[in-house]
Enzyme design. Structure first.
Site, mmCIF file in Angstrom:
data_model
loop_
_atom_site.group_PDB
_atom_site.id
_atom_site.type_symbol
_atom_site.label_atom_id
_atom_site.label_comp_id
_atom_site.label_asym_id
_atom_site.label_seq_id
_atom_site.Cartn_x
_atom_site.Cartn_y
_atom_site.Cartn_z
ATOM 1 N N TYR A 269 3.696 12.744 -14.849
ATOM 2 C CA TYR A 269 2.728 13.104 -15.895
ATOM 3 C C TYR A 269 2.511 14.626 -15.920
ATOM 4 O O TYR A 269 2.324 15.213 -16.989
ATOM 5 C CB TYR A 269 1.386 12.383 -15.678
ATOM 6 N N TYR B 261 0.842 -1.212 0.000
ATOM 7 C CA TYR B 261 0.000 0.000 0.000
ATOM 8 C C TYR B 261 0.872 1.256 0.000
ATOM 9 O O TYR B 261 0.735 2.123 -0.864
ATOM 10 C CB TYR B 261 -0.901 -0.043 1.226
HETATM 11 P P1 NAD Z 1 -12.807 1.961 0.699
HETATM 12 O O1 NAD Z 1 -12.171 0.627 0.767
HETATM 13 O O2 NAD Z 1 -14.139 2.159 1.354
HETATM 14 O O3 NAD Z 1 -12.950 2.458 -0.812
HETATM 15 C C1 NAD Z 1 -12.108 2.025 -1.851
HETATM 16 C C2 NAD Z 1 -12.968 1.822 -3.081
HETATM 17 O O4 NAD Z 1 -12.131 1.457 -4.196
HETATM 18 C C3 NAD Z 1 -13.961 0.662 -2.898
HETATM 19 O O5 NAD Z 1 -15.231 1.046 -3.396
HETATM 20 C C4 NAD Z 1 -13.360 -0.464 -3.724
HETATM 21 O O6 NAD Z 1 -14.322 -1.391 -4.178
HETATM 22 C C5 NAD Z 1 -12.698 0.311 -4.847
HETATM 23 N N1 NAD Z 1 -11.604 -0.414 -5.501
HETATM 24 C C6 NAD Z 1 -10.568 -1.070 -4.914
HETATM 25 N N2 NAD Z 1 -9.768 -1.612 -5.857
HETATM 26 C C7 NAD Z 1 -10.305 -1.280 -7.061
HETATM 27 C C8 NAD Z 1 -9.945 -1.545 -8.395
HETATM 28 N N3 NAD Z 1 -8.848 -2.281 -8.687
HETATM 29 N N4 NAD Z 1 -10.717 -1.081 -9.397
HETATM 30 C C9 NAD Z 1 -11.840 -0.343 -9.122
HETATM 31 N N5 NAD Z 1 -12.234 -0.071 -7.861
HETATM 32 C C10 NAD Z 1 -11.469 -0.510 -6.835
HETATM 33 O O7 NAD Z 1 -11.747 3.003 1.305
HETATM 34 P P2 NAD Z 1 -11.834 4.580 1.514
HETATM 35 O O8 NAD Z 1 -11.502 4.860 2.918
HETATM 36 O O9 NAD Z 1 -13.077 5.111 0.940
HETATM 37 O O10 NAD Z 1 -10.580 5.058 0.629
HETATM 38 C C11 NAD Z 1 -10.734 5.733 -0.596
HETATM 39 C C12 NAD Z 1 -9.368 6.226 -1.076
HETATM 40 O O11 NAD Z 1 -8.832 7.157 -0.134
HETATM 41 C C13 NAD Z 1 -8.334 5.112 -1.252
HETATM 42 O O12 NAD Z 1 -7.536 5.410 -2.391
HETATM 43 C C14 NAD Z 1 -7.488 5.227 -0.007
HETATM 44 O O13 NAD Z 1 -6.172 4.773 -0.224
HETATM 45 C C15 NAD Z 1 -7.531 6.729 0.266
HETATM 46 N N6 NAD Z 1 -7.304 7.017 1.685
HETATM 47 C C16 NAD Z 1 -8.291 6.844 2.605
HETATM 48 C C17 NAD Z 1 -8.025 7.109 3.941
HETATM 49 C C18 NAD Z 1 -9.076 6.961 5.009
HETATM 50 O O14 NAD Z 1 -8.744 7.126 6.177
HETATM 51 N N7 NAD Z 1 -10.319 6.681 4.697
HETATM 52 C C19 NAD Z 1 -6.762 7.535 4.344
HETATM 53 C C20 NAD Z 1 -5.785 7.659 3.365
HETATM 54 C C21 NAD Z 1 -6.064 7.424 2.052
#
Ligand code: NAD
Ligand code: UDP
Length: 313
Positions: free
Chosen positions: A160, A146
């Site tokens: 890019y 990750y």
């Molecule tokens: P989440 O797991 O609820 O959402 C991730 C979404 O991406 C899900 O709907 C999943 O089905 C989709 N997904 C995963 N792999 C995929 C793929 N290969 N193709 C298409 N869809 C795919 O998590 P979240 O908390 O909503 O996180 C959303 C984004 O924010 C992520 O990129 C995560 O790294 C980033 N992020 C979140 C947090 C947090 O605290 N919530 C912190 C840092 C970064």
């Protein structure tokens, strides 16, 4: 800004679904793309009948073409238990997925916001973390799929921007919580609340003195929208709430606020679990029109408890 056609990858996930809702409410056309690995149809159920909302299943590891004005690229599992289940797939999602979306942005001239993470700072030796800090990441540890995937995504997006002039924005998101986290998400806020509501022990990993800084989801979404609209360019921007809590403090708060009789128990600390994390948000405050998190932890936790009461009944 007039009506935009906006692609949200990972739009059926926790953060993505709130973002889709906000963008539709702002009058935009939203295309939500998700492979439903951790996302659900239920998260976007309220939007399904809106003519300005489209949902389709696609895995970002596969290339795609699309005509849009903006892209919020969120697709990636975010909880350690999910991103560690298939680490190679996580890296492919972070790296190949970001490449594919950057190509879409390049081809159609869309501005793209990359959802990066505070995990790029690893187990930080600098505290609080400013964007200038390069981080302390174990490149071969269990979190590497990750952390390094997201670091590579940042490098790709920056390249890019430099090489092809793609309009890139990079959000380094710190721990965000709120309604629509999955009940089996595995991250600490949802774990503690679900455990407390079902009268199961609250599992504090390690001694519970490690810290995180928790941001309520509506504050993050406001930061996203402002960052996408800002003209400052591709330099990363921390988005998070600087109030720092230990996991023991969080467990105690959740217990109090749910009125639960659950015990607080200790379980082994996962390998490479960062000891502390706290965003310096000076850059966001300066660049994003005075953006600052507005929802106190107690209020955000109350909203999240109310949501989970309906889910776990
Ligand atoms: P989440 O797991 O609820 O959402 C991730 C979404 O991406 C899900 O709907 C999943 O089905 C989709 N997904 C995963 N792999 C995929 C793929 N290969 N193709 C298409 N869809 C795919 O998590 P979240 O908390 O909503 O996180 C959303 C984004 O924010 C992520 O990129 C995560 O790294 C980033 N992020 C979140 C947090 C947090 O605290 N919530 C912190 C840092 C970064
Ligand atoms: N954690 C915990 N109990 C749990 C889940 C997580 O004590 O049931 C701890 C975890 O060890 C970490 C912190 O809570 O120190 C935040 O974990 P999370 O997975 O939510 O986010 P991340 O570690 O990715 O910041």
């Amino acid at each position: 800004m007039g009506r935009q056609r906006i692609l949200v990858t990972g739009g059926a996930g926790f953060v993505g679904s709130h973002l889709c809702e906000r963008l539709v409410a702002d009058g935009h056309e939203v295309v939500c793309l998700d492979n439903f690995f951790t996302g659900t149809h239920a998260n976007v159920a309220k939007l399904r009948d809106n003519p300005r909302f489209e949902l389709f299943r696609h895995d970002v590891q596969e290339a795609l073409t699309m005509e849009v004005d903006q892209i919020f690229h969120l697709a990636c599992p975010a909880s350690p238990i999910h991103y560690q289940r298939n680490p190679v797939r996580t890296i492919r999602t972070a790296v190949e997925g970001t490449l594919n979306l950057l190509d879409v942005a390049r081809e159609c001239g869309a501005r793209i916001l990359i959802a990066s993470t505070s995990e790029v700072y690893g187990d930080p030796a600098q505290h609080p973390q400013t964007e200038a800090y390069w981080g302390n990441v174990n490149p071969i540890g269990p979190r590497a799929c990750y952390d390094e995937g997201k670091r590579c995504a940042e490098a790709l997006a920056t390249s890019y921007a430099d090489q092809y002039g793609v309009e890139v924005r990079i959000a380094r998101i710190f721990n965000t919580y709120g309604p629509r986290m999955h009940e089996n998400d595995g991250r600490v806020v949802s774990n503690f609340i679900v455990q407390a509501l079902t009268e199961k022990p609250l599992t504090v990993f390690g001694d519970g003195k490690q810290t995180r800084s928790f941001c309520y989801v509506s504050d993050l979404i406001e930061g996203f929208v402002r960052l996408m609209a800002s003209e400052h360019g591709a330099a990363p921007v921390n988005l998070g709430n600087p109030r720092e809590s230990s996991m023991l403090e969080l467990a105690t708060l959740v217990k109090q606020m749910t009125g639960s009789k659950s015990a607080i128990v200790h379980a082994p600390l996962p390998k490479d679990d960062p000891a502390r994390r706290n965003p310096d948000i000076t850059r966001a405050q300066e660049l994003l029109g005075g953006w600052t998190p507005a929802v106190p932890l107690e209020k955000g936790i109350a909203e999240t408890i109310a949501y989970f009461r309906n889910v776990v009944g």
